[in-house]
Scaffold this motif. Structure first.
Motif, PDB file in Angstrom:
ATOM      1  N   THR A 144     -23.310 -27.641   6.761  1.00  0.00           N
ATOM      2  CA  THR A 144     -22.694 -26.528   5.942  1.00  0.00           C
ATOM      3  C   THR A 144     -21.446 -26.135   6.531  1.00  0.00           C
ATOM      4  O   THR A 144     -21.279 -25.876   7.788  1.00  0.00           O
TER       5      THR A 144
ATOM      6  N   ARG B 145     -14.827 -31.747  -3.492  1.00  0.00           N
ATOM      7  CA  ARG B 145     -15.312 -33.234  -3.663  1.00  0.00           C
ATOM      8  C   ARG B 145     -15.084 -34.125  -2.552  1.00  0.00           C
ATOM      9  O   ARG B 145     -16.101 -34.704  -1.969  1.00  0.00           O
TER      10      ARG B 145
ATOM     11  N   TYR C 238     -15.336 -33.074   0.854  1.00  0.00           N
ATOM     12  CA  TYR C 238     -16.379 -32.814   1.753  1.00  0.00           C
ATOM     13  C   TYR C 238     -17.625 -33.141   1.412  1.00  0.00           C
ATOM     14  O   TYR C 238     -18.424 -33.987   2.219  1.00  0.00           O
ATOM     15  N   TYR C 239     -18.081 -33.269   0.098  1.00  0.00           N
ATOM     16  CA  TYR C 239     -19.257 -33.701  -0.426  1.00  0.00           C
ATOM     17  C   TYR C 239     -19.292 -35.327  -0.142  1.00  0.00           C
ATOM     18  O   TYR C 239     -20.393 -36.055   0.131  1.00  0.00           O
ATOM     19  N   ASN C 240     -18.306 -35.886  -0.248  1.00  0.00           N
ATOM     20  CA  ASN C 240     -17.913 -37.497  -0.374  1.00  0.00           C
ATOM     21  C   ASN C 240     -18.262 -37.774   1.220  1.00  0.00           C
ATOM     22  O   ASN C 240     -18.436 -39.045   1.578  1.00  0.00           O
TER      23      ASN C 240
ATOM     24  N   ASP D 173     -23.076 -31.305   2.988  1.00  0.00           N
ATOM     25  CA  ASP D 173     -23.858 -31.064   1.878  1.00  0.00           C
ATOM     26  C   ASP D 173     -23.740 -29.599   1.268  1.00  0.00           C
ATOM     27  O   ASP D 173     -23.903 -29.487   0.034  1.00  0.00           O
ATOM     28  N   THR D 174     -23.354 -28.608   1.964  1.00  0.00           N
ATOM     29  CA  THR D 174     -23.215 -27.420   1.495  1.00  0.00           C
ATOM     30  C   THR D 174     -21.807 -26.879   1.771  1.00  0.00           C
ATOM     31  O   THR D 174     -21.218 -26.655   3.020  1.00  0.00           O
TER      32      THR D 174
ATOM     33  N   PHE E 194     -21.422 -33.417  -9.424  1.00  0.00           N
ATOM     34  CA  PHE E 194     -22.734 -33.578  -8.362  1.00  0.00           C
ATOM     35  C   PHE E 194     -23.760 -32.514  -9.029  1.00  0.00           C
ATOM     36  O   PHE E 194     -23.935 -31.317  -8.431  1.00  0.00           O
TER      37      PHE E 194
ATOM     38  N   LYS F 240     -26.080 -31.610  -3.815  1.00  0.00           N
ATOM     39  CA  LYS F 240     -24.956 -30.950  -3.091  1.00  0.00           C
ATOM     40  C   LYS F 240     -24.987 -29.329  -3.452  1.00  0.00           C
ATOM     41  O   LYS F 240     -25.460 -29.022  -4.629  1.00  0.00           O
ATOM     42  N   ASN F 241     -24.597 -28.541  -2.831  1.00  0.00           N
ATOM     43  CA  ASN F 241     -24.579 -27.039  -3.004  1.00  0.00           C
ATOM     44  C   ASN F 241     -23.235 -26.434  -2.692  1.00  0.00           C
ATOM     45  O   ASN F 241     -22.477 -26.770  -1.597  1.00  0.00           O
ATOM     46  N   LEU F 242     -22.928 -25.408  -3.588  1.00  0.00           N
ATOM     47  CA  LEU F 242     -21.643 -24.896  -3.452  1.00  0.00           C
ATOM     48  C   LEU F 242     -22.145 -23.323  -3.494  1.00  0.00           C
ATOM     49  O   LEU F 242     -22.692 -22.707  -4.519  1.00  0.00           O
TER      50      LEU F 242
END
Ligand SMILES: [Fe+2]
Ligand SMILES: [Fe+2]
Length: 276
Positions: free
Chosen positions: A194, A210, A212-214, A218-219, A237, A241-243
């Motif tokens: 996170t 995007r 960061y997620y790739n 995860d958050t 996503f 994945k979490n925003l």
């Protein structure tokens, strides 16, 4: 006998914020528009324009301090560079972060190029009112407080709900009229890695989230995001994945409050307006 408190200069006000943030560079998104000295009473707000400068004059302050930069701060796009080291520190390859930030900077340069480069500052000069804005150092203080709250209260196995609860340990969030929103993902998802992505001018939009997620995050926590950027990410996503969007003004206050408390401890009177 102690010497009477002579107040601070606008330069000293800026230096204190830079120091508290652990920085050394003068921030590209902050400015002293009208310098002042012997500042013992300030009007401090997140957004300041001509009307607010006039209110400052009416109530007899020595300086008006804004958080957000005036449109005349033409170097604003340069502060977006701070997204690169933050992303790299969290596992994003530097070339990918750089490409995303360069695109953001170009878009932002167009906005600044069309803005009035001397509206509110011209009125501050006319009123003879010291005027400045302090943006990035205070956002950096806020980023540190928010990331520390998450790191202290969450561990391996924490859920998104635990992350939200961790942010709510900061009193600003419990007092704000806005709520912390989970815009992508859900409360019982594992939070995983996170990162609070804040303190670099503005949020990184879909392009940086995007990345960061790739690359293992995860958050992502942003303090705000536009609806258009949210829609782009949500389509890409849908699962896993979490925003988290913590809220703009309250998150700005998380960084500003420790600074105001420091000023008050030095004997400076601070009149809080515009979200503070
Ligand atoms: Fe901010
Ligand atoms: Fe802000």
């Amino acid at each position: 006998m102690d010497k009477p408190f002579r107040g601070l200069t606008t330069e000293e006000l800026m230096d204190l914020a830079i120091k508290m943030a652990g920085q050394t560079q003068f921030p590209a998104d902050s400015r002293i528009y009208v310098p002042g000295k012997n500042i013992k009473k300030t009007l401090f707000g997140i957004d300041i324009g001509v009307a607010e400068l006039h209110v400052g004059k009416q109530i007899g302050v020595d300086c008006v301090v804004a958080h957000h930069p005036d449109p005349s701060v033409l170097t604003f796009p340069d502060v977006l560079d701070l997204h690169v080291p933050l992303a790299v520190k969290n596992g994003v390859p530097e070339n990918e972060a750089r490409a995303a930030v360069d695109a953001m900077k170009e878009r932002n340069a167009f906005v600044r190029h069309s803005a009035n480069y001397d509206h509110a500052p011209s009125f501050a000069r006319l009123l003879n009112m010291p005027f400045m804005n302090i943006h990035n150092p205070l956002d950096e203080i806020g980023r540190q407080r928010m990331q520390q709250a998450v790191d202290t209260h969450c561990s391996h196995g924490s859920t998104v709900a635990d992350v939200v609860d961790a942010l709510y340990t900061l009193p600003e969030f419990t007092q704000a009229p806005t709520s912390i929103e989970v815009r992508i993902g859900k409360l019982d998802n594992p939070a995983g890695k996170t990162v609070v992505v804040h303190g670099a001018g503005t949020n990184g939009g879909a392009a940086l989230a995007r990345l960061y997620y790739n690359h293992g995050v995860d958050t992502v926590i942003y303090i705000h995001i536009s609806y258009g950027e949210f829609l782009k990410l949500k389509e890409e996503f849908p699962l896993g994945k979490n925003l988290i969007i913590s809220g703009h003004i309250v998150s700005d206050a998380v960084g500003i409050n420790p600074y105001i408390e420091r000023l008050e401890s030095m004997g400076i009177e601070v009149v809080r307006v515009s979200g503070l």
